[in-house]
Design a protein around this motif. Structure first.
Motif, short mmCIF file in Angstrom:
data_model
loop_
_atom_site.label_atom_id
_atom_site.label_comp_id
_atom_site.label_asym_id
_atom_site.label_seq_id
_atom_site.Cartn_x
_atom_site.Cartn_y
_atom_site.Cartn_z
N GLU B 169 0.84 -1.19 0.00
CA GLU B 169 0.00 0.00 0.00
C GLU B 169 0.88 1.25 0.00
O GLU B 169 2.00 1.24 0.50
CB GLU B 169 -0.92 -0.01 1.22
N ALA B 187 -4.94 2.88 -0.99
CA ALA B 187 -5.15 1.56 -0.40
C ALA B 187 -5.22 0.53 -1.52
O ALA B 187 -5.62 0.85 -2.64
CB ALA B 187 -6.45 1.56 0.40
N THR B 197 1.72 -3.23 4.34
CA THR B 197 1.79 -1.79 4.58
C THR B 197 3.05 -1.56 5.42
O THR B 197 3.23 -2.22 6.45
CB THR B 197 0.55 -1.30 5.34
#
Lengths: 272, 403
Positions: B169, B187, B197
């Protein structure tokens, strides 16, 4: 499948000159045969080592599953195809594209309008309508060519007279020419069109298509009953190479035959 | 390959995934290689972050960021050591899924006959490490273009079917990014096998990694890490949310398909044509541009020929070549073709936009043409003049009642 299927080998069964620069080639499968072509659909024809071009089938009912294609020598590949001799082999893939919507023409008068070699993809339409006269109304064939010597299928066109009304016009007549002179749309003036019962099929240079389609609308045909076959650069014929775009259309996938109501606004935009 | 010690160190891979450090990243690359994947990821080469085969996670661009502007790309050292805080590089994954040069088949002439042979090279099995959300969307778009219709491109389909997608992300968009406008990030959307992430804060440098497919979950189970903690999850989500708030560019708030269809005669096309070099860089770096051409070659014997497929560009004069010359001979018409296709007619052809807002076309344009600026100018023009293409041609009777 993770490999690209090569074309199928087809042998040149016969080849004959239509005009000084235009040849018809009769092709028969060497082994495996392509699915059958509908009128207006095209093949990609590969000349060994030179390249591949899209060519509409001009004859679907040759001997032994033969296809006929008519090619004008204008580039490297088309010139190579015009130089083929009996017994040579080419690569063929297809059938591609939409083809003429002949179901839409059932019960209607059929008006075929061709400019130059644009008659090639329309020839199977003429054959179809002549074969099944009960399914269609009248058949009219209008042909425009540059000069009398540039006319393709000259003898065959004569044989259509009778069951069909046939009119030919040329841009530049020679001394022996006794027929009409002028653009193909001028032939429309001589017809008693029944616009509400007529389905028109048009193929030729884009400028000719544009003028012809607009004249047909002025004469009362609705855009939906005018079908046009358009040309763009085609590299893959499967909607993946992007070359054949006309605005929202991929002409190899959504054409080459499209109903005029879909393309009329697009044809008015320069260099689209 | 994972060892018993690795497995014992792994927490069960629930839906919340794992939090792992750089050692986890190293293990991930090792697991992928152990499973037979060719691992492709970002690495620093030639003054840029490029996508290349990784032998280990050490080759990831730890500590490198980028500065982006129209016509400008520069590497910048980062003090936080982050691996994925560097926006989109010049390449995209299409280089691997839809290669710039492919041999499709060959033909041999023997005794006057042609014999064709398909190219049977098996496709590599790729693991793509670090697929940004914009690029994840781009892959989904190319899936539709190249495998979603009546004909499937077997080259793409073969490479794509075996590819493992590990998304990252976006927490650090560049000044040229506008994925929010195109609903393509920051996202990650669907389609990944694993998603990460990256978080760097007072609690350290770590990756929150979750599975998105059966195979992704299996790989996750082999990685060292600990169950995802609320602080890391919150920090990760906050980073992605913040990224959405500092996109460098935006597209005008308009129906871009309608805007493109209605501005085909706008004078702005002349303006951009005066700047555009028709070099085709924008099409080469675009992650969704798919156009190709074919090249037929023979060897010196004249009896062996090959069909090659190469990337092509609608900016090339030959692209629309017909026997009478090119359909689009002016640079005005060629820029218009690219932009109206990307933002407009792509919807008609393939059911979505062709743009994901990655900003590569802006960065890698040698004269800094900015697609968002061009769209805004067209939008302004349409707003002040009305769009002439909306008015029906008076010569054309329209429609004939219901079919």
């Amino acid at each position: 499948m993770t490999t690209v299927a090569p074309p199928l080998p087809y042998r040149v069964a016969d080849t004959w000159a239509e005009t000084a620069d235009t040849w018809s080639i009769e092709l028969v499968p060497v082994g495996e045969q392509l699915p059958s072509f509908a009128p207006g659909q095209f093949a990609m024809i590969y000349a060994f080592g030179v390249g591949e071009i899209p060519v509409s089938a001009s004859g679907l009912r040759g001997r032994h599953g033969a296809l006929v294609h008519t090619v004008r020598a204008v580039g490297a590949v088309s010139t190579a195809l015009c130089r083929l001799r009996q017994g040579d082999t080419v690569g063929l893939s297809g059938p591609y594209g939409t083809g003429w919507d002949l179901r839409a023409a059932v019960g209607h008068d059929v008006l075929v309008i061709a400019g130059g070699i644009g008659l090639a993809p329309l020839r199977p339409v003429v054959h179809e309508v002549l074969d099944r006269p009960a399914d269609y109304g009248s058949l009219t064939v209008l042909v425009g060519t540059r000069t009398p010597a540039d006319m393709v299928y000259r003898d065959e066109i004569e044989s259509w007279r009778g069951p069909a009304r046939v009119e030919v016009t040329v841009d530049r007549p020679g001394p022996a020419w006794r027929g009409a002179v002028g653009v193909v749309t001028s032939l429309l003036d001589r017809l008693d069109l029944r616009p509400e019962r007529t389905c028109a099929l048009v193929c030729g240079p884009e400028v000719m298509i544009r003028h012809t389609a607009r004249d047909l609308l002025v004469r009362g045909l609705v855009a939906r009953r005018v079908q046009v076959s358009l040309e763009r650069n085609m590299r893959c014929a499967t909607g993946h190479c992007g070359h054949c775009q006309l605005g929202p259309l991929l002409l190899c996938r959504d054409g080459p035959v499209v109903s005029y109501d879909r393309v009329a606004p697009l044809l008015l935009v320069r260099e689209l | 390959m994972s060892t018993d010690a690795d497995v014992n160190a792994s927490a069960p891979a629930g839906t919340d995934g794992l939090v792992m450090g750089k050692d986890g990243m190293a293990a991930l690359v090792d697991v992928l290689i152990g499973r037979g994947f060719t691992v492709i990821g970002p690495t620093v080469r030639d003054g840029a972050i490029v996508l290349a085969e990784l032998g280990s996670a050490d080759e990831l661009p730890y500590g490198w960021g980028v500065e982006l502007e129209a016509g400008r790309y520069r590497l910048r050292e980062r003090s936080d050591g982050a691996a994925f805080a560097n926006s989109a590089g010049p390449q995209s994954w299409k280089s691997f899924l839809h290669p710039s040069r492919v041999r499709e088949w060959s033909a041999d002439r023997a005794k006057g006959q042609l014999v064709f042979e398909a190219d049977h090279a098996p496709p590599p099995r790729y693991a793509f490490l670090g697929v940004r959300p914009c690029d994840l969307r781009a892959i989904a778009i190319q899936d539709r273009v190249l495998t979603g219709g009546a004909h499937r491109d077997p080259v793409y389909a073969g490479r794509r079917s075996g590819a493992l997608l590990i998304a990252v992300e976006c927490t650090e968009p560049g000044a040229t990014c506008f994925c929010v406008s195109m609903n393509a990030g920051p996202a990650a959307g669907p389609g990944y096998d694993l998603v990460m992430t990256e978080v760097v804060d007072d609690d350290g440098h770590r990756f929150w990694i979750r599975g998105g497919s059966q195979e992704g979950a299996e790989i996750l189970a082999e990685l060292p890490g600990r169950p995802a903690d609320p602080r890391t999850r919150e920090a990760a989500r906050a980073g992605v949310t913040a990224a959405a708030d500092h996109m460098g560019r935006t597209m005008p708030e308009a129906d871009l398909r309608e805007l493109m269809a209605g501005t085909l005669d706008a004078p702005r096309w002349d303006d951009v044509a005066g700047r555009c070099l028709t070099c085709g860089n924008c099409t080469m770096v675009c992650p969704t541009c798919f156009c190709t051409t074919t090249e037929d070659v023979t060897d010196l014997t004249g009896d062996h020929a090959e069909r090659w497929r190469l990337w092509d560009s609608c900016f090339d004069l030959d692209f629309s070549q017909l026997h009478g010359g090119p359909v689009r001979s002016s640079s005005r018409s060629r820029y218009r073709q690219w932009m109206t296709h990307k933002l407009g007619t792509w919807y008609d052809q393939f059911g979505s936009s062709g743009c994901v807002g990655c900003g590569r076309c802006i960065v890698w344009c040698p004269v800094g043409i900015d697609i968002t600026e061009e769209a805004a100018a067209l939008h302004d023009w349409a707003a002040t003049t009305g769009s002439p293409d909306d008015s029906p041609d008076p010569d054309l009777p329209h429609g004939d009642g219901p079919p």
